[in-house]
Design an enzyme around this catalytic site. Structure first.
Site, PDB file in Angstrom:
ATOM      1  N   MET A 120      -3.036  26.780  13.008  1.00 41.75           N
ATOM      2  CA  MET A 120      -3.938  26.242  14.006  1.00 41.75           C
ATOM      3  C   MET A 120      -4.601  24.965  13.476  1.00 41.75           C
ATOM      4  O   MET A 120      -4.026  23.888  13.537  1.00 41.75           O
ATOM      5  CB  MET A 120      -4.954  27.310  14.410  1.00 41.75           C
ATOM      6  N   CYS A 121      -5.804  25.064  12.945  1.00 42.41           N
ATOM      7  CA  CYS A 121      -6.572  23.887  12.555  1.00 42.41           C
ATOM      8  C   CYS A 121      -5.952  23.128  11.393  1.00 42.41           C
ATOM      9  O   CYS A 121      -5.958  21.898  11.379  1.00 42.41           O
ATOM     10  CB  CYS A 121      -8.013  24.286  12.248  1.00 42.41           C
ATOM     11  N   VAL A 122      -5.420  23.842  10.406  1.00 46.75           N
ATOM     12  CA  VAL A 122      -4.804  23.165   9.265  1.00 46.75           C
ATOM     13  C   VAL A 122      -3.609  22.346   9.725  1.00 46.75           C
ATOM     14  O   VAL A 122      -3.511  21.145   9.442  1.00 46.75           O
ATOM     15  CB  VAL A 122      -4.401  24.184   8.174  1.00 46.75           C
TER      16      VAL A 122
END
Length: 195
Positions: A120-122
């Site tokens: 997701m964010c990474v």
């Protein structure tokens, strides 16, 4: 073959918040992730690199809802011009934040990304960094996520380590993902950061 040496002028620490790294909702092997992330931060500071802690503002009722215990950053921040916290509301740390301006102002050309969640964010932040022309290192042992539960009729459960590997592999043609966190070196960006 990628000729990138794992040297970074900035470290992006993605969402290392209490909700994702402590308690029964912690990512598997959270202790090891926290140890490697703390080491990356310490070495980035020693190398005078820019350290950016990204902090997700989750939806009401979520584990990372702002100003709840789970929202707090787990690792200490040494706030100053070279170490900042940037709050975000989307997976991509560049979307709707000052991250791009901060990196550009400091003249950063290479960065390392660590933290949670891998897919997701990474991944979203690393992918945008690549698209913007940064040289990106994503140490294989410095990002993590949760297991994906089984989906009857579709697939068995997918272990978190596999999810993390696939998330990194999806951008591996453009980012260095085959190095350990311990192999990443840091250097100062060309200009003092403007916060």
């Amino acid at each position: 073959m990628n000729d990138f040496a794992p040297l970074a002028q900035a470290l992006l620490v993605m969402d290392v918040q209490k909700a994702g790294v402590t308690g029964d909702r912690a990512v598997p092997s959270a202790a090891g992730l926290l140890e490697r992330t703390a080491d990356l931060i310490a070495r980035a500071r020693s190398g005078a690199a820019l350290v950016v802690h990204l902090q997700n503002d989750g939806a009401p009722g979520s584990g990372d809802e702002p100003h709840t215990p789970g929202w707090a950053l787990h690792l200490p921040v040494e706030a100053g011009p070279a170490e900042v916290v940037i709050r975000k509301t989307r997976d991509d740390g560049f979307a709707g934040t000052s991250l791009g301006d901060l990196l550009t102002g400091a003249g950063v050309e290479s960065l390392a990304v660590c933290g949670v969640m891998s897919e997701m964010c990474v991944q979203a932040t690393a992918r945008t960094a690549v698209a913007l022309g940064y040289r990106v290192v994503l140490p294989y042992d410095a990002h993590a996520t949760q297991d994906i539960p089984a989906a009857p009729g579709i697939s068995a459960a997918v272990p978190a380590a596999v999810v993390s590997r696939v998330a990194a592999w999806a951008i591996s043609g453009d980012a260095e993902v085959t190095v350990a966190a311990a192999d990443v070196s840091f250097a100062a960006p060309p200009h003092p950061p403007r916060t």
